[in-house]
Design a protein around this motif. Structure first.
Motif, PDB file in Angstrom:
ATOM      1  N   GLU A   1       7.412  -6.836   4.534  1.00 13.72           N
ATOM      2  CA  GLU A   1       6.956  -7.369   3.253  1.00 13.72           C
ATOM      3  C   GLU A   1       6.079  -6.297   2.614  1.00 13.72           C
ATOM      4  N   GLU A   2       6.387  -5.915   1.389  1.00 13.85           N
ATOM      5  CA  GLU A   2       5.579  -4.884   0.734  1.00 13.85           C
ATOM      6  C   GLU A   2       4.212  -5.439   0.374  1.00 13.85           C
ATOM      7  N   ILE A   3       3.165  -4.730   0.789  1.00 12.22           N
ATOM      8  CA  ILE A   3       1.789  -5.105   0.494  1.00 12.22           C
ATOM      9  C   ILE A   3       1.308  -4.413  -0.778  1.00 12.22           C
ATOM     10  N   GLY A   4       1.701  -3.151  -0.952  1.00 16.21           N
ATOM     11  CA  GLY A   4       1.305  -2.390  -2.135  1.00 16.21           C
ATOM     12  C   GLY A   4       1.895  -0.997  -2.088  1.00 16.21           C
ATOM     13  N   GLN A   5       1.656  -0.238  -3.162  1.00 16.75           N
ATOM     14  CA  GLN A   5       2.140   1.132  -3.221  1.00 16.75           C
ATOM     15  C   GLN A   5       1.299   1.942  -4.187  1.00 16.75           C
ATOM     16  N   VAL A   6       1.297   3.255  -3.988  1.00 14.88           N
ATOM     17  CA  VAL A   6       0.629   4.175  -4.901  1.00 14.88           C
ATOM     18  C   VAL A   6       1.608   5.279  -5.254  1.00 14.88           C
ATOM     19  N   SER A   7       1.518   5.743  -6.477  1.00 17.06           N
ATOM     20  CA  SER A   7       2.381   6.822  -6.949  1.00 17.06           C
ATOM     21  C   SER A   7       1.783   8.153  -6.523  1.00 17.06           C
ATOM     22  N   THR A   8       2.624   9.066  -6.051  1.00 18.53           N
ATOM     23  CA  THR A   8       2.129  10.373  -5.608  1.00 18.53           C
ATOM     24  C   THR A   8       2.647  11.526  -6.451  1.00 18.53           C
ATOM     25  N   VAL A   9       3.850  11.399  -7.005  1.00 20.35           N
ATOM     26  CA  VAL A   9       4.430  12.454  -7.839  1.00 20.35           C
ATOM     27  C   VAL A   9       5.127  11.797  -9.019  1.00 20.35           C
ATOM     28  N   PHE A  10       4.749  12.207 -10.228  1.00 14.21           N
ATOM     29  CA  PHE A  10       5.381  11.678 -11.431  1.00 14.21           C
ATOM     30  C   PHE A  10       6.781  12.258 -11.585  1.00 14.21           C
ATOM     31  N   LYS A  11       7.739  11.411 -11.888  1.00 17.52           N
ATOM     32  CA  LYS A  11       9.118  11.839 -12.164  1.00 17.52           C
ATOM     33  C   LYS A  11       9.454  11.438 -13.599  1.00 17.52           C
ATOM     34  N   VAL A  12       9.986  12.371 -14.381  1.00 20.59           N
ATOM     35  CA  VAL A  12      10.353  12.087 -15.766  1.00 20.59           C
ATOM     36  C   VAL A  12      11.497  11.075 -15.804  1.00 20.59           C
ATOM     37  N   VAL A  13      12.473  11.250 -14.919  1.00 21.80           N
ATOM     38  CA  VAL A  13      13.623  10.356 -14.868  1.00 21.80           C
ATOM     39  C   VAL A  13      13.630   9.654 -13.514  1.00 21.80           C
ATOM     40  N   GLY A  14      13.724   8.353 -13.529  1.00 23.83           N
ATOM     41  CA  GLY A  14      13.750   7.579 -12.291  1.00 23.83           C
ATOM     42  C   GLY A  14      12.349   7.227 -11.834  1.00 23.83           C
TER      43      GLY A  14
END
Length: 153
Positions: A21-34
């Motif tokens: 079960e996903e508890i949370g997430q953080v973004s580490t690298v920005f992607k322009v597409v996707g």
């Protein structure tokens, strides 16, 4: 019809594995597409040992390939398991038994969590690692839970 029956029989023979079960997430690298690359934190209960929950953090690749499920995720992962209730060890506990498994690439790579019972120290030990069909990764993480009486106070 025979193929469907054979497939159903094969599914019944698979070991009982936990689903996360996903508890949370953080973004580490920005992607322009996707979607962005990210670190996801998931929780799963040990399917054979009531009273144990494991928390797994791992990288998920984003971008176009990641969004389509074609990217290969990195092998690094972290695990922390905790006693969340009374622990009841079943009689048929197998050493090195797989309790969680998830694909981290389209075909060749998986991330697995296996369980060991350290009887001498009265503890459960969980190991997370990644493997490939041809060559696995030595990167791994381990956590241990001392088995203690559970009080409701």
């Amino acid at each position: 019809m025979k193929v469907l029956k054979a497939l159903a029989a094969a599914m019944l023979c698979l070991p009982m594995l936990a689903s996360a079960e996903e508890i949370g997430q953080v973004s580490t690298v920005f992607k322009v597409v996707g979607p962005n690359d990210r670190i996801v934190v998931e929780a799963f209960d040990d399917p054979k040992v009531p009273g144990v929950t494991c928390y797994l953090s791992r990288a998920k690749t984003g971008g176009v390939k990641g969004g389509l499920g074609l990217a290969e995720d990195r092998a690094e992962a972290s695990i922390a398991c905790r006693q969340v209730g009374p622990i009841q060890l079943p009689d048929n506990l197998k050493e090195g038994e797989e309790v969680f498994k998830e694909r981290t690439s389209l075909v060749f790579k998986t991330m697995q969590v296996v369980r060991f019972h350290d009887k001498k120290r009265n503890a459960l030990v969980y190991l997370v690692y990644s493997d490939r069909m041809i060559e696995g990764s030595p990167q791994n993480a381990v956590t241990a839970i001392p088995i203690r009486p559970w009080t409701t106070e």
